[in-house]
Enzyme design. Sequence first.
Site: not given
Ligand code: GLC
Length: 801
Positions: A425, A428, A503
């Site tokens: 995650d 980017e 998200d």
């Molecule tokens: C980001 C991710 C989400 C995750 C959060 C905390 O917002 O997209 O899925 O729960 O980070 O790690």
Amino acid sequence: MNKLASIIILLLLTISVTAQDITSLEKIGPVSSVQRFERGVVLTCADNSHVQITVLAPDLIRVRTVFNKSLPQRDHSWAIANTNWPAARWNLREDTSSILIATDEVEVVVNRSPLLIEFRDARTHAVVNGDQQPMAYDAKGLRKDSLFDPKAGMFVAAAKRLGFDEHFYGLGEKAARLDKRRGFFVNWNSDTPGYTEDKDPIYQTIPFYIGLQKNAAYGIFFDNSYKSYFDFGHSSQQRVWFGAEGGELNYYFFYGPSIKKVLTRYTDLTGRMPLPPMWALGNQQSRWGYYPDKMVEELARQYRDRDLPLDVIHLDIDYMLGYRVFTFNSERFPDPKGLTERLGRDGVKIITIVDPGIKKDDYYVFNQGLEKNFFQRRSNGELFVPKVWPGDSVFVDYTLPEARKWWGDLHKFYLDNGVAGIWNDMNEPSDFVDQTGQNQKDVVSYDEGEKTTHAKNRNVFALLMARGTYEGLERLRPDRRPYVITRAAYAGIQRYSTMWTGDTNSTWDSLALNIPMFTTLGLSGEPFVGSDVGGFMGRGNGELLVRSYQISFLAPFCRNHKEISGYDQEPWRFGTYYEDIIRKYLKLRYALLPFLYTSLEEAHRTGVPLFRPLVLNYQDDPNTYNLDDQFMIGDDLLVAPILKPDVVRRLVYLPRGNWYDYWTNKQYKGGQTIAVDAPLETVPMFVRGGAIIPTVAPMKYVGEKPFDPVTFSIYLDPNGTASTALYEDDGLSPAYKEGKFRRTRVDVRRGVRGFVIDVRASEGSYNPGDRKFNFLIPSYEHVSKVITASGDGRAHQVELK
Ligand code: GLC
């Protein structure tokens, strides 16, 4: 309004017009000489620009252009999986006005002055795609002020004629509708929580699109990782253009004429998705905030007690010690190995999130990386210190091969603790200091020794991180298929990772984006997609959650996930009425596993995704060109979900052929739009006449029981025939790559009395053992017959009366 204000507004308007106006850029000069090489030609132009046109395959042509200089030796892209193409037949014809490069399928016609490139169908000579103006570059720096990093490169662009009735698909992850005609898009990987329709850019960059006109499809892959732009007739009715803030004008042209063929070629070039473990198709549950271990076990228990199937629980950032990747918080998770073992006995696997931000702190990961000099640095040599969850952090320079290897090897920590997959995650990469990338502007990446800028490397950061992760898992556990999930990406990501759409909101508008986004990703080389079921941010409700499952129960990635401060939305949180409906769909997913896995394998083998827009299967039918509130799984299952509250009836378009209502078996003629009931319990589903859908009894988790019996539900076409080719393998190991799979083709036709079923001798060396095959024709009041199918894959003939 005072005078100054109006002048400023006028000035702003002019600037924004310039930013989208590519007609004012310098045009490439006319062709002054043509040099032939083994696979194509190099054109030298009057302005000393060079255009290399390469025949890679009869339906794949590469155009590589550099302006005002010679072609550099270095020719590298992280997206490309295949540089070794078998020789393809082509020939060259030149006259005073044009140059013709002809393969068996495509003619490339280059007009010398001005230099304009046209692609034609080699058989009909019809123009498929042509330049609207010569390729262009910002020699005078007109756009410099609008570039992310003017020092990193010069704006380059190509313009194509916009067909009066041309439709556009692809471009990866866009919060937009299916048909991209008239849209304008930017690619710059960005962390965009709570995005809504038309927010652009979001997390991923896949600079590949498909054009469709007069039933002829082509593809263009603009392989350029700089911030890029695609205008599909947004700023002018004359042209489509694409451009980037640096790099070469380097694109690949694919000719169909079928969309499926374009996708197969695109994935020949950029790679295909390897099969993930079959349990990746199982139901997954996540929540930011699942800790401590007791809560995770309670969650698994709830699933089992409630008779809801479950394969995976995700651990979000709170499992770590102070958000330090490659650690567990020993208070919250004192015995991670014990936890994964206990859950594993009940078929539940654990996936951990792994973010790129390494805490800048005295701990083994930071210390090792620093010592080896694997972290990103600014141009002055200073360590680059972004802020992410752990506070001050560092990022790995994943363009360094040794750094990727080190990163991959670090995952031993997770595997030793029984973790089954990795969720990448924030790649980017997100930086809380500044999400636009400004804070990272002077970061230099190794980039094969070229030492290049953030402007060039931002969009490939996630691709290389996922690559490091995937290759690490493969090395550490060669007898298991890696399973990686990513948020950001660049073209080629499918070789290393599956993905989810980040998200989203717990809203109906957000839900309505599921179908166009999943299908679009599938048309961009990424078949394994999904979205947080129920939505990630805000407050949902039982109805929204049910409707969300009624899409995602057929998406490759089916995971309910929620933000830490959001409201609970596990399947039972809104009461038994909703829970019972969700159970029905989750069980149906598990019943359909043989069908889903067969469709997934097709995506792996051909690049044609399983979650499809109707246009992919019916590209000659204009009724499908804008249709993005229905989808198909493979060739056979058509689904028309409800995307608004309080709606219990909707219109469904059925393409040509005959169709069966999945629930009632009622038959419909295709080529019409029908109105159907869709109470909350029911998502409208139709099976194509001619299909056979293989199913098994639902399980608690994938692999709980063998596929025995397999039920083949036969849906006859108007000629009384139907067929399928069931794909199976061990579901876990990479042995399928060596032929250890089983493909069983089944054909049904009308016999003298009743129907004849031919189970053909199977293909592949995987032997699932003797088991029962159950054949039935749902529309014939369940006429059925059970046989014992032999484990050695022999042919069988069965009569069904
Ligand atoms: C980001 C991710 C989400 C995750 C959060 C905390 O917002 O997209 O899925 O729960 O980070 O790690």
